[in-house]
Motif scaffolding. Structure first.
Motif, PDB file in Angstrom:
ATOM      1  N   LYS A  78      -1.199   0.942  -4.228  1.00  0.00           N
ATOM      2  CA  LYS A  78      -1.794  -0.146  -5.016  1.00  0.00           C
ATOM      3  C   LYS A  78      -1.846  -1.441  -4.213  1.00  0.00           C
ATOM      4  N   LEU A  79      -0.757  -1.767  -3.541  1.00  0.00           N
ATOM      5  CA  LEU A  79      -0.721  -2.988  -2.738  1.00  0.00           C
ATOM      6  C   LEU A  79      -1.698  -2.935  -1.566  1.00  0.00           C
ATOM      7  N   SER A  80      -1.852  -1.754  -0.980  1.00  0.00           N
ATOM      8  CA  SER A  80      -2.743  -1.623   0.185  1.00  0.00           C
ATOM      9  C   SER A  80      -4.195  -1.894  -0.185  1.00  0.00           C
ATOM     10  N   ARG A  81      -4.539  -1.717  -1.465  1.00  0.00           N
ATOM     11  CA  ARG A  81      -5.911  -1.982  -1.922  1.00  0.00           C
ATOM     12  C   ARG A  81      -6.131  -3.464  -2.234  1.00  0.00           C
ATOM     13  N   GLN A  82      -5.038  -4.227  -2.288  1.00  0.00           N
ATOM     14  CA  GLN A  82      -5.142  -5.657  -2.583  1.00  0.00           C
ATOM     15  C   GLN A  82      -5.155  -6.453  -1.280  1.00  0.00           C
ATOM     16  N   ASP A  83      -6.265  -6.379  -0.592  1.00  0.00           N
ATOM     17  CA  ASP A  83      -6.368  -7.004   0.727  1.00  0.00           C
ATOM     18  C   ASP A  83      -6.231  -8.526   0.669  1.00  0.00           C
ATOM     19  N   ALA A  84      -6.541  -9.101  -0.483  1.00  0.00           N
ATOM     20  CA  ALA A  84      -6.545 -10.563  -0.565  1.00  0.00           C
ATOM     21  C   ALA A  84      -5.149 -11.143  -0.752  1.00  0.00           C
ATOM     22  N   THR A  85      -4.185 -10.286  -1.050  1.00  0.00           N
ATOM     23  CA  THR A  85      -2.839 -10.783  -1.310  1.00  0.00           C
ATOM     24  C   THR A  85      -2.228 -11.346  -0.030  1.00  0.00           C
ATOM     25  N   SER A  86      -1.801 -12.586  -0.093  1.00  0.00           N
ATOM     26  CA  SER A  86      -1.172 -13.230   1.059  1.00  0.00           C
ATOM     27  C   SER A  86       0.345 -13.260   0.865  1.00  0.00           C
ATOM     28  N   PHE A  87       1.050 -13.668   1.918  1.00  0.00           N
ATOM     29  CA  PHE A  87       2.503 -13.779   1.823  1.00  0.00           C
ATOM     30  C   PHE A  87       2.896 -14.769   0.733  1.00  0.00           C
ATOM     31  N   THR A  88       2.163 -15.869   0.663  1.00  0.00           N
ATOM     32  CA  THR A  88       2.478 -16.886  -0.349  1.00  0.00           C
ATOM     33  C   THR A  88       2.316 -16.322  -1.744  1.00  0.00           C
ATOM     34  N   ASP A 122      -1.384   2.931   3.915  1.00  0.00           N
ATOM     35  CA  ASP A 122      -1.003   3.351   2.571  1.00  0.00           C
ATOM     36  C   ASP A 122      -0.278   4.697   2.618  1.00  0.00           C
ATOM     37  N   ASP A 123       0.175   5.070   3.816  1.00  0.00           N
ATOM     38  CA  ASP A 123       0.851   6.357   4.028  1.00  0.00           C
ATOM     39  C   ASP A 123       2.305   6.258   3.563  1.00  0.00           C
ATOM     40  N   GLY A 124       2.659   7.027   2.537  1.00  0.00           N
ATOM     41  CA  GLY A 124       4.019   7.016   2.004  1.00  0.00           C
ATOM     42  C   GLY A 124       5.059   7.452   3.017  1.00  0.00           C
ATOM     43  N   ARG A 125       4.654   8.263   4.004  1.00  0.00           N
ATOM     44  CA  ARG A 125       5.604   8.703   5.031  1.00  0.00           C
ATOM     45  C   ARG A 125       6.065   7.524   5.878  1.00  0.00           C
ATOM     46  N   ILE A 126       5.139   6.611   6.184  1.00  0.00           N
ATOM     47  CA  ILE A 126       5.506   5.422   6.957  1.00  0.00           C
ATOM     48  C   ILE A 126       6.450   4.548   6.146  1.00  0.00           C
ATOM     49  N   LEU A 127       6.158   4.401   4.863  1.00  0.00           N
ATOM     50  CA  LEU A 127       7.023   3.589   4.001  1.00  0.00           C
ATOM     51  C   LEU A 127       8.442   4.137   3.998  1.00  0.00           C
ATOM     52  N   TYR A 128       8.566   5.454   3.829  1.00  0.00           N
ATOM     53  CA  TYR A 128       9.911   6.020   3.760  1.00  0.00           C
ATOM     54  C   TYR A 128      10.584   6.077   5.132  1.00  0.00           C
ATOM     55  N   THR A 168       7.641  -2.845   1.064  1.00  0.00           N
ATOM     56  CA  THR A 168       6.417  -2.168   0.625  1.00  0.00           C
ATOM     57  C   THR A 168       5.193  -3.030   0.898  1.00  0.00           C
ATOM     58  N   PHE A 169       5.314  -4.314   0.637  1.00  0.00           N
ATOM     59  CA  PHE A 169       4.197  -5.231   0.889  1.00  0.00           C
ATOM     60  C   PHE A 169       3.857  -5.268   2.379  1.00  0.00           C
ATOM     61  N   LEU A 170       4.862  -5.388   3.240  1.00  0.00           N
ATOM     62  CA  LEU A 170       4.616  -5.460   4.681  1.00  0.00           C
ATOM     63  C   LEU A 170       3.965  -4.181   5.197  1.00  0.00           C
ATOM     64  N   VAL A 171       4.458  -3.031   4.738  1.00  0.00           N
ATOM     65  CA  VAL A 171       3.874  -1.760   5.175  1.00  0.00           C
ATOM     66  C   VAL A 171       2.440  -1.625   4.670  1.00  0.00           C
ATOM     67  N   SER A 172       2.192  -2.129   3.454  1.00  0.00           N
ATOM     68  CA  SER A 172       0.850  -2.006   2.857  1.00  0.00           C
ATOM     69  C   SER A 172      -0.204  -2.787   3.624  1.00  0.00           C
ATOM     70  N   ARG A 173       0.221  -3.726   4.477  1.00  0.00           N
ATOM     71  CA  ARG A 173      -0.752  -4.511   5.240  1.00  0.00           C
ATOM     72  C   ARG A 173      -1.446  -3.693   6.320  1.00  0.00           C
ATOM     73  N   PHE A 174      -0.848  -2.543   6.690  1.00  0.00           N
ATOM     74  CA  PHE A 174      -1.499  -1.742   7.738  1.00  0.00           C
ATOM     75  C   PHE A 174      -1.627  -0.267   7.411  1.00  0.00           C
TER      76      PHE A 174
END
Length: 425
Positions: free
Chosen positions: A79-89, A119-125, A111-117
């Motif tokens: 879900k976060l990976s689809r929200q490209d407009a979301t900034s750190f702020t 959406d692979d759950g394996r990378i997150l874990y 999760t937010f940091l990983v979602s920036r590059f």
């Protein structure tokens, strides 16, 4: 002198070669490298190989069904990976807000940091494994650091049980499992004269899972009262007969918390949540799921009664073990009192077993003679083995074949969606 120097250099050369071999084996077979680390548990590189194995375990973690926590984490990443407009702020503005669930900082941030590059759950874990694995491996290394020659047979069961209380596969619930090891890491440092570092990590555990406010309060009481083993033992045994705290009482006290924490506390003490937990417990028909904890608790009580009667004063020469034991008894007593609230009582009863078994390991390891008779040891070993075996069985739900026979080179290209338990049944 020359011969002595030659022998020292030869040992250093051998140690360096083993370290290189261990890392090479990890590239080819992380599971075999774990076996090497266990066999060479006193080697400086062993903790890092264990850490690397946890990272690989995270990458090959199997999301076996939609009900487990890992599935929610992966869906959140997507879900976060689809929200490209979301900034750190914008992300940080969502923390500690009533209309979001972001009261635990670490997991949403990762999760937010990983979602920036991706959406692979394996990378997150895998990233979860980097964090969880660091604290898990360092907690294991801390206990091993007290071993001078080799681990005593009588002490080994306490070490193994301690490390299985919140085991590697508990990364399924990343927030609570990681918070537990962060808090224990803080305890180990605090009671080993690294007070500033210890306090920092104990407080930091609250930002991993907000419920660690409770053990943090217990720790503050312990530090205020001091190391009073007699009082801790009395409170511990008395807590088994104490009147349980009702969820309604917790709701009233939750009113003193900040609004965002009140929201989360209300969830855990709501009638709907308690009914759902009760229904889940009914569906767990296998006796050993709950029986393993009950058996371990009763066997531990017998062991603690012997320690209280015969060995309590022996802890005076082991300050780290004494502090760990005292704190664990306070925390377990609190868990007993709050046992009517599933997400508070049983969780912290289990967490309290980590410093308790760590204390018993350090105590037994420090003594050369046998401390417990067979009629005490045999029931405890049986209960501990039951606990460990059931924990391994639970791990089969999220462990795939690739975890055991794969490696970091081939794992990214292989399907790993079938848990081991499906192959065994």
């Amino acid at each position: 002198m020359v011969r002595a120097t030659t022998r020292i250099l030869a040992r250093q050369s051998t140690a360096t070669q083993r370290r290189r071999d261990a890392y090479l084996v990890w590239l080819l077979s992380p599971f075999l490298s774990l076996v090497m680390a266990v066999r060479n548990y006193k080697a400086a590189w062993a903790k890092n190989v264990l850490w690397l194995f946890v990272v690989f375990y995270g990458f090959t973690f199997v999301v076996s069904n939609q009900q487990i926590d890992a599935n929610r984490y992966v869906l959140g990443l997507e879900k976060l990976s689809r929200q490209d407009a979301t900034s750190f702020t914008e992300f940080f503005d969502m923390l500690y807000q009533k209309d979001t669930n972001y009261v635990d900082v670490l997991q949403p941030l990762v999760t937010f940091l990983v979602s920036r590059f991706t959406d692979d759950g394996r990378i997150l874990y895998a990233v979860f494994g980097v964090i969880f694995g660091y604290f898990y491996s360092r907690n294991a290394a801390f206990l091993i650091s007290f071993v001078r020659k080799k681990i005593r047979k009588e002490a080994l069961i306490f070490l193994i049980t301690c490390l299985f209380v919140v085991s590697i596969w508990q990364m399924n619930g990343f927030r609570f499992a990681t918070a537990a090891h962060v808090f224990i890491f803080g305890l180990f440092n605090l009671f080993n004269e690294r007070k500033a570092k210890g306090v920092l990590f104990c407080i930091g555990s609250v930002f991993v899972h907000f419920s660690f406010l409770m053990p943090l309060i217990i720790l503050a009481i312990h530090l205020l009262v001091g190391n009073r083993l007699f009082v801790a033992f009395v409170l511990y045994f008395a807590s088994f007969f104490a009147t349980q705290v009702t969820p309604d009482l917790l709701k009233n006290y939750a009113g003193y918390l900040p609004g965002v924490f009140q929201e989360r506390s209300a969830k855990y003490t709501s009638d709907a949540y308690l009914e759902a937990r009760e229904e889940l417990a009914k569906r767990q028909v296998n006796w050993y799921v709950n029986g393993r904890v009950i058996a371990l608790t009763y066997a531990t009580n017998v062991l603690l009664a012997i320690v209280f009667i015969r060995y309590r004063r022996h802890f005076s020469g082991l300050p780290v073990a004494a502090h760990l034991l005292s704190f664990s008894l306070y925390l377990f007593a609190a868990g007993n009192i709050f046992s009517s609230v599933p997400s508070v009582g049983i969780r912290f009863q289990l967490v309290s077993l980590m410093p308790l078994f760590a204390a018993l390991f350090l105590f037994v390891q420090a003594h050369s003679r046998m401390l417990f008779s067979k009629w005490v040891k045999v029931p405890f070993i049986a209960a501990a083995l039951l606990f460990i075996i059931v924990e391994i069985r639970i791990g089969f739900d999220t462990t795939g074949v690739i975890t055991l026979i794969g490696n970091p080179i081939v794992a990214p290209f292989m399907d790993n969606q079938v848990p081991l338990i499906s192959l065994i049944k």
